[in-house]
Design an enzyme around this catalytic site. Sequence first.
Site, mmCIF file in Angstrom:
data_model
loop_
_atom_site.group_PDB
_atom_site.id
_atom_site.type_symbol
_atom_site.label_atom_id
_atom_site.label_comp_id
_atom_site.label_asym_id
_atom_site.label_seq_id
_atom_site.Cartn_x
_atom_site.Cartn_y
_atom_site.Cartn_z
ATOM 1 N N GLU A 86 0.813 -1.204 0.000
ATOM 2 C CA GLU A 86 0.000 0.000 0.000
ATOM 3 C C GLU A 86 0.858 1.271 0.000
ATOM 4 O O GLU A 86 0.571 2.211 -0.728
ATOM 5 C CB GLU A 86 -0.897 -0.035 1.243
ATOM 6 C CG GLU A 86 -2.050 0.922 1.239
ATOM 7 C CD GLU A 86 -3.086 0.620 0.164
ATOM 8 O OE1 GLU A 86 -2.897 -0.342 -0.606
ATOM 9 O OE2 GLU A 86 -4.073 1.375 0.084
ATOM 10 N N ASP A 87 1.905 1.275 0.794
ATOM 11 C CA ASP A 87 2.618 2.537 1.050
ATOM 12 C C ASP A 87 3.986 2.657 0.390
ATOM 13 O O ASP A 87 4.636 3.686 0.518
ATOM 14 C CB ASP A 87 2.797 2.733 2.564
ATOM 15 C CG ASP A 87 1.474 2.784 3.296
ATOM 16 O OD1 ASP A 87 0.463 3.044 2.627
ATOM 17 O OD2 ASP A 87 1.456 2.557 4.512
#
Length: 710
Positions: free
Chosen positions: A73-74
Amino acid sequence: MFEILQKLEKTYNGKDLTMLKRAYDFAKKAHANQKRASGEEYFIHPCTVAHILVDLGLDAATVAAAFLHDVIEDTPVSEGDIKKEFGEEVLELVVGVTKLDKIRFNSKEEEQAENFRKIFVAMAKDIRVIIIKLADRLHNMRSLNFLSSERQQRMARETLDIYAPLADRLGISQIKCELEDLCLKYVEPDMYEYLSSNIDEKLKESVDLVEHVVDEVKKMLADSGISGEVFGRKKHLYSVHRKMKERNKTLDQIYDLVAIRVIVNTVDECYEVFGKIHHKWKPVPGRIKDYIATPKLNMYRSLHTTVMTNFGKVFEIQIRTYEMNHAAEYGIAAHWKYKENKKEADDLDTRLSWIREVMEWQGGLKDSKEFLNSLKGDIYSSEVLVFTPKGDVISLPKDATPLDFAYNIHSQVGNRCVGAKVNSKMVPLNTVLQVGDVVDIITSQNSKGPSWDWLKIVKSPSARVKIRQFFKREMKEENIKMGKSMFEAEAKRRGYSMSELVTDQSFEHVASKLSFTGQDEMFASIGYGALTVNHVIVKFIDFYRRSQPKEEITKFISKNKSSSGGVNVKGMSGLLVRFARCCTPVPGDDIVGFISRGHGVTVHRRDCPNLKNADYDRLIEVSWEDTATSSYNATIKVIGNTQTEILTIVASVVAQFDLDIVSTNGRVDGKSKRAIVDFCIRLNSIDVLNSLIVKLKQDPKISDVYRTAN
Ligand code: MN
């Protein structure tokens, strides 16, 4: 962060340890230079999540996934990278958590239900995904004070609504309690402040007393030669808060801020200590709970009792084995700690069965609101314990009925249930069972099976699943077909077509009343006789009638007005009308039209012998046009016992309205033996027609009246 490395060294070894160290390095590199809202290094977050899971005793794949849970996600890391480095199992876990991260719980019920579904899909695939998510949420809640107050509120609410109950349902009380207390801090900060300062104050007052009771119980163990541990345990803030709210009490009135916990080696010893304690101190009625004989839904096992000690103070005492104690703290996570143990594997199966159940019935519940309610009902349900006539204890959700009981015994008992006795008295099947009731189910081989109403009565998801399963089995093609043709025939008999009655809209309306989720279900249950076709069709007709806009009717009337040669042809305009030469009808004669190919309509007297052999399909209702141009013909269909009765009633009502009956046409339905008479009535406004129909409907001998077109 070094702490976690040491912890890994201590807990894992071999290939597992190498992989975990690699996961640590991998995540550290991926999250380098990222910071959390608190300003600390981002990497602290996955480390803490991993740490929580190591403490819970999870396996290496889960802990590795915890390190990596935010990288997709990051960071630029891709799924392929993780698969290459750590393999399929770890990747699946990371992907599962990433998907759950995208779920935002809004206040909108529809969306919430959808989100719950996603959670359950994830759980059914791999329960470890949820455990990682719970650890993730725990650390996020711990560092919540760095976020905006709006996000604090939202997160805390969501945690209280969803994650804490999930942790509870999975039996992980450690996480549940900490989550709840953290939430209280943000949702009710004043209460949190008050409780955290005052509970400790109060505890100080009673610390000597607690010690005294602990000593007494220790002595008791020593005297009986039982080895074990005894200690006082503070209740967590949220549970005190809940008790105050539920019982509407002040803090001073809550006496069990501390529970005395006794941990011994065997189940026998549990009961021995239990007996000795009751021998020494009087138990408070209604507070004795044997969760060993009947574990809670989340598999929690322990003996609970509240006793009046000889120092004039009431104490709650919990007695359990080491194994039960561990299971109570770690819940489902305990499975991975004792993976080798066969018994634990069975245990996991039992623990997970409710998830499968939820999955199963969610497939059958199209209505997300219903889904959400049943799910909440399941997670939050407290229990009621009742007895079989033989004295076996059955644990059911609160507000359960004899039907829940029957299905709990066996699905066959449920499906064949025709009645129930509670404490030897016959009761309705929707009776709410009370603690201690003795329930006896009456079954019959001739039972046609559950009825759809039962879905509204039962409280336990498992009963609901079993009822739906029954219906699903009956959903055979031939039943659907049979039901459909029965419906179609009845619709036709009542002057409707299937397509005008059964629309998406009308089905939705009827389904909400009868708890169907699909048309097939409805037709199938008509087909195998669980429902009569009449029961269903009147609901559709009712909907149809109410949904007919008034303009439609006006249009119909004006359509009828069109005429030719002084004769109205029912429902048609612009037709060429000729008078038959064989019978020369004159105004006032009873007439009928014959559709001749290419020649429009020929009007005959109804008694014309030439019509006897005419093709019935080509006959059409015609009538004399009234000289008063402002009046029209309207036709209604009236259903009742006999044609004579109908004619008498309609004639008198029509006379009351000062109207004329233009024509009537009656028959008796071969199957239902009911008389059906069509009337053509001359009138000059739609209001008159409507009040006429209302008036006719008031007569008890008339079973149905409605307008017909064409
Ligand atoms: Mn995270």
